[in-house]
Design an enzyme around this catalytic site. Sequence first.
Site, PDB file in Angstrom:
ATOM      1  N   LYS A 134       0.521  -5.363 -11.924  1.00  0.00           N
ATOM      2  CA  LYS A 134      -0.181  -6.110 -10.872  1.00  0.00           C
ATOM      3  C   LYS A 134      -0.203  -7.593 -11.241  1.00  0.00           C
ATOM      4  O   LYS A 134      -0.447  -7.947 -12.391  1.00  0.00           O
ATOM      5  CB  LYS A 134      -1.608  -5.580 -10.709  1.00  0.00           C
ATOM      6  CG  LYS A 134      -1.669  -4.199 -10.067  1.00  0.00           C
ATOM      7  CD  LYS A 134      -3.107  -3.770  -9.816  1.00  0.00           C
ATOM      8  CE  LYS A 134      -3.180  -2.359  -9.231  1.00  0.00           C
ATOM      9  NZ  LYS A 134      -2.704  -2.286  -7.836  1.00  0.00           N
ATOM     10  N   ARG A 162      -2.127   8.936  -6.513  1.00  0.00           N
ATOM     11  CA  ARG A 162      -1.677  10.131  -5.781  1.00  0.00           C
ATOM     12  C   ARG A 162      -1.000  11.134  -6.698  1.00  0.00           C
ATOM     13  O   ARG A 162      -1.038  12.337  -6.468  1.00  0.00           O
ATOM     14  CB  ARG A 162      -0.778   9.709  -4.610  1.00  0.00           C
ATOM     15  CG  ARG A 162       0.479   8.995  -5.011  1.00  0.00           C
ATOM     16  CD  ARG A 162       1.103   8.246  -3.849  1.00  0.00           C
ATOM     17  NE  ARG A 162       0.371   7.021  -3.511  1.00  0.00           N
ATOM     18  CZ  ARG A 162       0.705   6.195  -2.525  1.00  0.00           C
ATOM     19  NH1 ARG A 162       1.750   6.461  -1.758  1.00  0.00           N
ATOM     20  NH2 ARG A 162       0.000   5.111  -2.289  1.00  0.00           N
TER      21      ARG A 162
HETATM   22  N1  BES Z   1      -5.818   1.344  -7.143  1.00  0.00           N
HETATM   23  C1  BES Z   1      -4.814   0.805  -6.289  1.00  0.00           C
HETATM   24  C2  BES Z   1      -5.313   0.536  -4.859  1.00  0.00           C
HETATM   25  C3  BES Z   1      -6.405  -0.494  -4.692  1.00  0.00           C
HETATM   26  C4  BES Z   1      -6.085  -1.814  -4.450  1.00  0.00           C
HETATM   27  C5  BES Z   1      -7.727  -0.128  -4.701  1.00  0.00           C
HETATM   28  C6  BES Z   1      -7.087  -2.750  -4.275  1.00  0.00           C
HETATM   29  C7  BES Z   1      -8.728  -1.064  -4.519  1.00  0.00           C
HETATM   30  C8  BES Z   1      -8.410  -2.381  -4.309  1.00  0.00           C
HETATM   31  C9  BES Z   1      -3.632   1.752  -6.203  1.00  0.00           C
HETATM   32  O1  BES Z   1      -3.354   2.476  -7.353  1.00  0.00           O
HETATM   33  C10 BES Z   1      -2.427   0.946  -5.918  1.00  0.00           C
HETATM   34  O2  BES Z   1      -2.061   0.156  -6.744  1.00  0.00           O
HETATM   35  N2  BES Z   1      -1.828   1.137  -4.740  1.00  0.00           N
HETATM   36  C11 BES Z   1      -0.675   0.426  -4.356  1.00  0.00           C
HETATM   37  C12 BES Z   1       0.256   1.417  -3.705  1.00  0.00           C
HETATM   38  C13 BES Z   1       1.654   0.900  -3.484  1.00  0.00           C
HETATM   39  C14 BES Z   1       2.363   0.611  -4.789  1.00  0.00           C
HETATM   40  C15 BES Z   1       2.422   1.956  -2.693  1.00  0.00           C
HETATM   41  C16 BES Z   1      -1.076  -0.684  -3.388  1.00  0.00           C
HETATM   42  O3  BES Z   1      -2.008  -0.488  -2.598  1.00  0.00           O
HETATM   43  O4  BES Z   1      -0.482  -1.746  -3.458  1.00  0.00           O
HETATM   44 MN    MN Z   2      -2.080   1.425  -8.676  1.00  0.00          MN
END
Ligand code: BES
Ligand code: MN
Length: 505
Positions: A276, A350
């Site tokens: 991230k 997931r």
């Molecule tokens: N934990 C995150 C989602 C999230 C983002 C929760 C901001 C709360 C606040 C999740 O694991 C994630 O990183 N999701 C990705 C999915 C994508 C790579 C398909 C996302 O939302 O960018």
């Molecule tokens: Mn994630």
Amino acid sequence: MDNFYKNKVDFKVKSEGRIEGVVIVPFVQKEDILKTAAVGLIEKKSRDFLKTLIKKIPKLDFNLIDLGTDSILLIKIDKETNWRIVQTLIRQALRFLKENNREKISFCLADWKIQSFEPKSIAELIVSNSILADFDFSRYYKTEPKDGWTKIKSVSLFVRPKDLASVRAGIKSGILIGQETNRARFLSNLPGGDLKPSDLVAIAQSVSREVGLKIKVLNAKNLEKIKAGGLLGVGRGSKDKPYLIIIEPREKQKRAGEFHFIGKGITFDTGGLHIKVGENMKEMQMDMSGAASVLAASALIAQLKIPINFVTLIPTAENMISGESYRPGDILKSLSGQSIEVGSPDAEGRIVLADAITYGKKFYQPNLIVELSTLTGASMIALGTKTAALFTSNNKIEPLLRRIGESSGDYVWPLPMGDEYAAEIKAPFADVLNIGKTRYGGATAGAMFLWHFAQPTDFVHLDIAPRMTADESDQLNQGSVGFGVRYLKELAEAAEEFKDVVGKK
Ligand code: BES
Ligand code: MN
Ligand code: ZN
């Protein structure tokens, strides 16, 4: 576990005597103020003074008024004000009075005839929301301020004599609801460095002991034996290895049906090798909010003795980077036997949830799977920060699921899932892909991935990313809102209304 979640306010119930401290007076129209039960209880002198003041104050909506011996807080409400809105008004009042160093607060229950008025439930509402408003995440402050924290010392509820017993019961359950929601908030707020998967296990064990639930924990070795390759794959990059936590009541409960409560327990989400960037990693210690909520909700259901059969499953791992991390393009063999192609190691939730869902189906007999996770940023893009996303495979139960959102205060709003979206998660080289193929409908792609493993069992997915942290309008201190604890409690209470689901098998 620290006791930060425990209630410190003294709740009292009275059917006579003078009001204590500031009495809170909800009103729809100006003319109603003098007719409220609360104003009936203050001294005649104060009442007369109030009469003249009402005429003079240009805007009456949220006014703290000192009337000599008595003080009142006027709160304007709409005729249509519903249960969910009332909760934030109560919190607003409590926090405002706390900031103004008012230590004693009173309510006259007769003034809170909102929607289906029932003394027990309004008492429960006032008490639980007072406790939510009072919560501070103060664990890391070095010292208490010299003159102490500002405090709410007592909240008194004035009721008719015949309601004393039911209001006492409402206070009791309200305290448990407030405390358990605060427990979830406390756990979610803990920094990633202080809450690793093994810490979450220890906490789940102590909570289970405290409330008399049965707990089983699978460590990495056990997970290897059963071939839970999804959870193991996500956890591989961290020194702190993954676990699967399974909690259930000690004895079979009266009501038919078996509910599975599943919560995402990623103790920190770096994004893995899809690391991230910028601000995106901030707050990812809260990526175990689903786990915290299903744990606290299980404790709440046990303490309230709601007689349902449930199994709580928490897959927990840290999504970390190292030479051992799983890679984009890796193909993991999940517990179900199906292979998962890793389109992105940042779509880790997931994958661990898939193994938890499968474990529940393999070793138990769920009638309804209810899963909570901070799954996608896309759900926040779609809905903003005031409601969680509701997905269900069974349209017949959707109205009920929405109603529970309205009455519990954990508000949900539907997003679509269904066969027409299945192509989104088709993988080139494996049975399923962990991201959507297009850039559209990312929250639905997440739901479809989970459904791939849950089907054909009836399935509810709440993407709680939008409700992970408090919004300005929540009237809560910043940090976690503990979304889901009250939702699951009300869902458990409504178990018999899920006839369509539970009666099927
Ligand atoms: N934990 C995150 C989602 C999230 C983002 C929760 C901001 C709360 C606040 C999740 O694991 C994630 O990183 N999701 C990705 C999915 C994508 C790579 C398909 C996302 O939302 O960018
Ligand atoms: Mn994630
Ligand atoms: Zn995540």
